[in-house]
Design a protein around this motif. Sequence first.
Motif, PDB file in Angstrom:
ATOM      1  N   MET A   1       0.844  -1.179   0.000  1.00 26.56           N
ATOM      2  CA  MET A   1       0.000   0.000   0.000  1.00 26.56           C
ATOM      3  C   MET A   1       0.886   1.237   0.000  1.00 26.56           C
ATOM      4  N   GLU A   2       0.531   2.199  -0.818  1.00 27.68           N
ATOM      5  CA  GLU A   2       1.306   3.434  -0.911  1.00 27.68           C
ATOM      6  C   GLU A   2       0.359   4.621  -1.017  1.00 27.68           C
ATOM      7  N   ASN A   3       0.618   5.643  -0.197  1.00 26.86           N
ATOM      8  CA  ASN A   3      -0.151   6.884  -0.233  1.00 26.86           C
ATOM      9  C   ASN A   3       0.818   8.047  -0.227  1.00 26.86           C
ATOM     10  N   SER A   4       0.506   9.064  -0.996  1.00 22.85           N
ATOM     11  CA  SER A   4       1.356  10.255  -1.045  1.00 22.85           C
ATOM     12  C   SER A   4       0.642  11.436  -0.413  1.00 22.85           C
ATOM     13  N   PHE A   5       1.413  12.286   0.241  1.00 15.16           N
ATOM     14  CA  PHE A   5       0.869  13.505   0.823  1.00 15.16           C
ATOM     15  C   PHE A   5       2.005  14.499   1.048  1.00 15.16           C
ATOM     16  N   ILE A   6       1.651  15.701   1.421  1.00 15.85           N
ATOM     17  CA  ILE A   6       2.626  16.754   1.726  1.00 15.85           C
ATOM     18  C   ILE A   6       2.706  16.900   3.240  1.00 15.85           C
ATOM     19  N   LEU A   7       3.902  16.763   3.793  1.00 19.87           N
ATOM     20  CA  LEU A   7       4.131  16.994   5.215  1.00 19.87           C
ATOM     21  C   LEU A   7       4.521  18.460   5.371  1.00 19.87           C
ATOM     22  N   SER A   8       3.654  19.236   5.988  1.00 25.00           N
ATOM     23  CA  SER A   8       3.868  20.686   6.123  1.00 25.00           C
ATOM     24  C   SER A   8       4.117  21.054   7.572  1.00 25.00           C
ATOM     25  N   PHE A   9       5.130  21.883   7.790  1.00 23.45           N
ATOM     26  CA  PHE A   9       5.437  22.373   9.125  1.00 23.45           C
ATOM     27  C   PHE A   9       6.369  23.569   9.025  1.00 23.45           C
ATOM     28  N   ILE A  10       6.522  24.266  10.131  1.00 23.45           N
ATOM     29  CA  ILE A  10       7.432  25.414  10.211  1.00 23.45           C
ATOM     30  C   ILE A  10       8.586  25.037  11.129  1.00 23.45           C
ATOM     31  N   HIS A  11       9.795  25.310  10.668  1.00 27.27           N
ATOM     32  CA  HIS A  11      11.005  25.034  11.455  1.00 27.27           C
ATOM     33  C   HIS A  11      11.972  26.196  11.258  1.00 27.27           C
ATOM     34  N   ASN A  12      12.406  26.785  12.352  1.00 22.11           N
ATOM     35  CA  ASN A  12      13.320  27.946  12.292  1.00 22.11           C
ATOM     36  C   ASN A  12      12.788  29.053  11.388  1.00 22.11           C
ATOM     37  N   ASN A  13      11.514  29.373  11.573  1.00 20.52           N
ATOM     38  CA  ASN A  13      10.845  30.443  10.817  1.00 20.52           C
ATOM     39  C   ASN A  13      10.792  30.196   9.315  1.00 20.52           C
ATOM     40  N   LYS A  14      10.926  28.948   8.896  1.00 20.53           N
ATOM     41  CA  LYS A  14      10.825  28.596   7.486  1.00 20.53           C
ATOM     42  C   LYS A  14       9.742  27.532   7.333  1.00 20.53           C
ATOM     43  N   THR A  15       8.894  27.701   6.332  1.00 28.26           N
ATOM     44  CA  THR A  15       7.842  26.728   6.061  1.00 28.26           C
ATOM     45  C   THR A  15       8.372  25.629   5.155  1.00 28.26           C
ATOM     46  N   TYR A  16       8.112  24.399   5.560  1.00 30.08           N
ATOM     47  CA  TYR A  16       8.507  23.236   4.771  1.00 30.08           C
ATOM     48  C   TYR A  16       7.260  22.514   4.296  1.00 30.08           C
ATOM     49  N   ASN A  17       7.254  22.151   3.029  1.00 28.94           N
ATOM     50  CA  ASN A  17       6.202  21.336   2.420  1.00 28.94           C
ATOM     51  C   ASN A  17       6.920  20.184   1.726  1.00 28.94           C
ATOM     52  N   LEU A  18       7.043  19.064   2.434  1.00 30.50           N
ATOM     53  CA  LEU A  18       7.862  17.957   1.955  1.00 30.50           C
ATOM     54  C   LEU A  18       7.001  16.871   1.322  1.00 30.50           C
ATOM     55  N   ASN A  19       7.360  16.491   0.096  1.00 31.83           N
ATOM     56  CA  ASN A  19       6.676  15.392  -0.573  1.00 31.83           C
ATOM     57  C   ASN A  19       6.964  14.110   0.191  1.00 31.83           C
ATOM     58  N   THR A  20       5.889  13.409   0.559  1.00 33.21           N
ATOM     59  CA  THR A  20       6.012  12.237   1.421  1.00 33.21           C
ATOM     60  C   THR A  20       5.203  11.081   0.844  1.00 33.21           C
TER      61      THR A  20
END
Length: 78
Positions: A1-20
């Motif tokens: 089983m495989e599902n894709s999504f974007i892991l979004s968070f803020i770290h050190n005042n920078k927004t990350y949107n990581l393909n997961t």
Amino acid sequence: MENSFILSFIHNNKTYNLNTKFIRLGFIYQFHIAVENKTLIFERDEEQQYRVIDTDPKSSEVDKDLLQAVITNLSNIH
């Protein structure tokens, strides 16, 4: 089983949107996450702590604080 999504968070005042990608292999599950232009594998070890696997031995080291932020955000969703 495989599902894709974007892991979004803020770290050190920078927004990350990581393909997961969430991948389940029987009783094992992994998150394949694109971090700093490479794909890292996050999975739980025997003690239920996340470990990070870099499949490219020649790649440069990723910021450990950023990796910890990824693990914290994965723990919040799973």
